[in-house]
Design a protein around this motif. Sequence first.
Motif, short mmCIF file in Angstrom:
data_model
loop_
_atom_site.label_atom_id
_atom_site.label_comp_id
_atom_site.label_asym_id
_atom_site.label_seq_id
_atom_site.Cartn_x
_atom_site.Cartn_y
_atom_site.Cartn_z
N ASP A 328 28.44 39.47 49.81
CA ASP A 328 26.43 40.46 49.77
C ASP A 328 26.42 41.74 50.62
O ASP A 328 25.66 42.26 49.84
N GLU A 329 27.98 41.77 50.59
CA GLU A 329 27.91 43.27 51.32
C GLU A 329 28.38 44.58 50.12
O GLU A 329 28.37 45.87 50.35
N LEU A 330 29.22 44.05 48.92
CA LEU A 330 29.72 44.43 47.74
C LEU A 330 28.50 45.58 47.34
O LEU A 330 27.19 44.95 46.70
N PRO A 331 28.59 47.23 47.41
CA PRO A 331 28.02 47.78 45.96
C PRO A 331 27.86 47.44 44.86
O PRO A 331 26.87 47.50 43.46
N ALA A 332 28.85 46.83 44.48
CA ALA A 332 29.19 46.63 42.99
C ALA A 332 30.40 45.27 42.65
O ALA A 332 31.57 45.29 43.90
N ILE A 333 29.97 44.75 41.68
CA ILE A 333 30.55 43.25 41.61
C ILE A 333 31.31 43.53 40.22
O ILE A 333 31.01 43.65 39.09
N LYS A 334 32.82 43.59 40.30
CA LYS A 334 33.66 43.47 38.80
C LYS A 334 33.83 41.93 38.26
O LYS A 334 34.02 41.05 39.43
N VAL A 335 33.94 41.91 36.86
CA VAL A 335 34.49 41.02 36.60
C VAL A 335 34.88 41.36 35.42
O VAL A 335 35.07 41.52 34.79
N ALA A 336 37.01 39.78 35.43
CA ALA A 336 37.14 40.72 34.54
C ALA A 336 37.07 39.34 32.99
O ALA A 336 36.83 38.84 32.50
N VAL A 337 36.77 40.26 31.86
CA VAL A 337 37.04 40.05 30.40
C VAL A 337 37.90 40.39 29.15
O VAL A 337 37.61 39.22 28.17
N ALA A 338 38.70 40.79 29.54
CA ALA A 338 39.80 40.51 28.92
C ALA A 338 41.36 41.28 29.21
O ALA A 338 40.98 42.21 30.58
N TYR A 339 42.16 41.31 29.05
CA TYR A 339 43.56 41.53 29.41
C TYR A 339 44.29 42.67 28.48
O TYR A 339 44.24 42.41 27.25
N LYS A 341 48.06 44.15 27.07
CA LYS A 341 49.56 44.75 27.75
C LYS A 341 50.23 45.54 26.55
O LYS A 341 49.68 44.54 25.38
N ALA A 342 50.64 46.29 26.35
CA ALA A 342 51.77 47.10 24.93
C ALA A 342 51.10 47.05 23.87
O ALA A 342 51.19 46.51 22.81
N GLY A 343 49.57 47.50 24.09
CA GLY A 343 48.78 47.31 23.03
C GLY A 343 48.47 46.44 22.31
O GLY A 343 47.41 45.65 21.27
N VAL A 344 48.43 45.33 23.25
CA VAL A 344 48.03 43.72 22.44
C VAL A 344 46.90 43.62 23.45
O VAL A 344 46.38 43.85 25.07
N THR A 345 45.63 43.05 22.61
CA THR A 345 44.61 42.67 24.13
C THR A 345 44.29 41.33 24.18
O THR A 345 44.35 40.81 22.99
N TYR A 346 43.96 40.54 25.20
CA TYR A 346 44.58 39.25 25.69
C TYR A 346 42.81 39.14 26.19
O TYR A 346 42.55 39.15 27.18
N THR A 347 42.11 37.78 25.32
CA THR A 347 41.37 37.10 25.81
C THR A 347 41.00 35.45 26.34
O THR A 347 40.42 34.48 26.18
N HIS A 348 42.36 35.32 26.44
CA HIS A 348 43.03 34.08 26.99
C HIS A 348 44.12 34.26 27.85
O HIS A 348 44.59 35.21 28.21
N LEU A 349 45.36 33.16 28.31
CA LEU A 349 45.79 33.42 29.25
C LEU A 349 46.99 33.31 28.41
O LEU A 349 47.22 32.50 27.53
N PRO A 350 47.88 34.19 28.48
CA PRO A 350 49.35 34.62 28.04
C PRO A 350 49.50 32.87 28.12
O PRO A 350 49.67 32.72 29.08
N LEU A 351 50.62 33.01 27.18
CA LEU A 351 52.07 31.78 27.39
C LEU A 351 52.48 31.98 28.98
O LEU A 351 52.79 31.10 29.87
N HIS A 352 53.67 33.22 28.28
CA HIS A 352 54.29 33.39 29.33
C HIS A 352 54.30 34.00 30.14
O HIS A 352 53.55 35.46 30.30
#
Length: 416
Positions: A328-339, A341-352
Amino acid sequence: MHHPQNTTIIGLQWGDEGKGKMVDHLAEHADIIVRFQGGHNAGHTLVVEGVTYKLNLLPSGIVRPDKKTALGHGVVLDLWALEKEMETLSTAGITITPERFMIAENASLIMPWHRVQDQNRERGLGDNKIGTTGRGIGPAYEDRVGRRAFRAGDLLDPQALNARLQGVADQVDDFCAFAEDMMRFSRTLAPHIVPLWQVLAQSQRRGETILFEGAQGFYLDVDFGTYPFVTSSNTLASQAATGTGLPAAAVGHVLGVVKAYTTRVGSGPFPTELSDTTGEHLGAKGHEFGTVTGRKRRCGWLDGVLLKQACTINGIQALALTKLDVLDELPAIKVAVAYQKAGVTYTHLPLHWRDFSDVSVVYDTLPGWQSITAGLQDYDALPDNAKAYIAYIERLSGVPITCISTGPRREDTIVR
Ligand code: IMP
């Protein structure tokens, strides 16, 4: 066989999504409430008519006098914890008859040495510890697949049980007390121990409906979670069938519970974790302390990557969004849409988990509503930005949000 409309309810994060309240809410429309995995590592808080109940093992439906409840064989059962919980509820005036509480005869038992093994192993892992609840859950499941477990049905033959207990005498400090406890359990619990698959199949034929109550959360699933920082059972929706002996179709309607932000208790990667004042605010306002261990929960933004994946694997048909009012009090709310790492974009949970820790997170940012939603019971009364957040999560997950929780009380709920 035709199955009346059963419902399976599971958490879609790392546990503590507020499932207990949702189960309580849905229990009203079910005849039997059944747990199918986990043990007393779970913690469910219910507030009913001003009385707070904290349950670890017994299905949440137990607080409703007209409902039947059961523990499926997918559950690992600590008889000492069960006895204590049954006593606490009896003292609170809740009657637990064999008719109202059933235990699958083929459920494995958590023995005192499992707890010791759990705690010793954690100590041995040092900084790499899993952060278990220390209740012997993992070692008990290991003994089950290792084919050496004691099972609930063993209590039904005290003579054979007694003989077998002699073989584990070196595993406990005070064997006399231990054996005495086991003999007492065999007297007091025997009427509750049944071939649950059969009882449930019969009740389905009579047209009774089942509510399957998941414990922990999907990302603690031993196969699909953030391995090895997971629990030792399958927490996914299809376990409702596998952990009770009902056919796959009996899983029925699958409802996923997702908190409006994310929390995690114990170790393991958590990409959207906030170690700033916003994280502190979520923890304080959301009372984010473990019901089992009292540990402070780690807090962060909602993770849309994980949510989408959880909805796919579990076949989620509807979402319940909980603790909306904490934002309720927060001025802005964030939601993750991708990760990234090392030049790779993930849109799922990596295995390791190594690929999953220290990722940089790509966020969508939504405006906050900065007004009170706490206690609201009517969708139309929600501020526009809260409605926009709800619509955003529905778009992202592809699943409708049919229930919104705006506070801890039974009535602080919006149903759409
Ligand atoms: P275990 O289930 O005690 O073996 O713990 C394994 C992991 O699951 C740890 O990170 C625990 O904190 C977590 N965990 C187990 N049960 C729950 C729960 O009901 N809610 C949240 N986390 C849980």
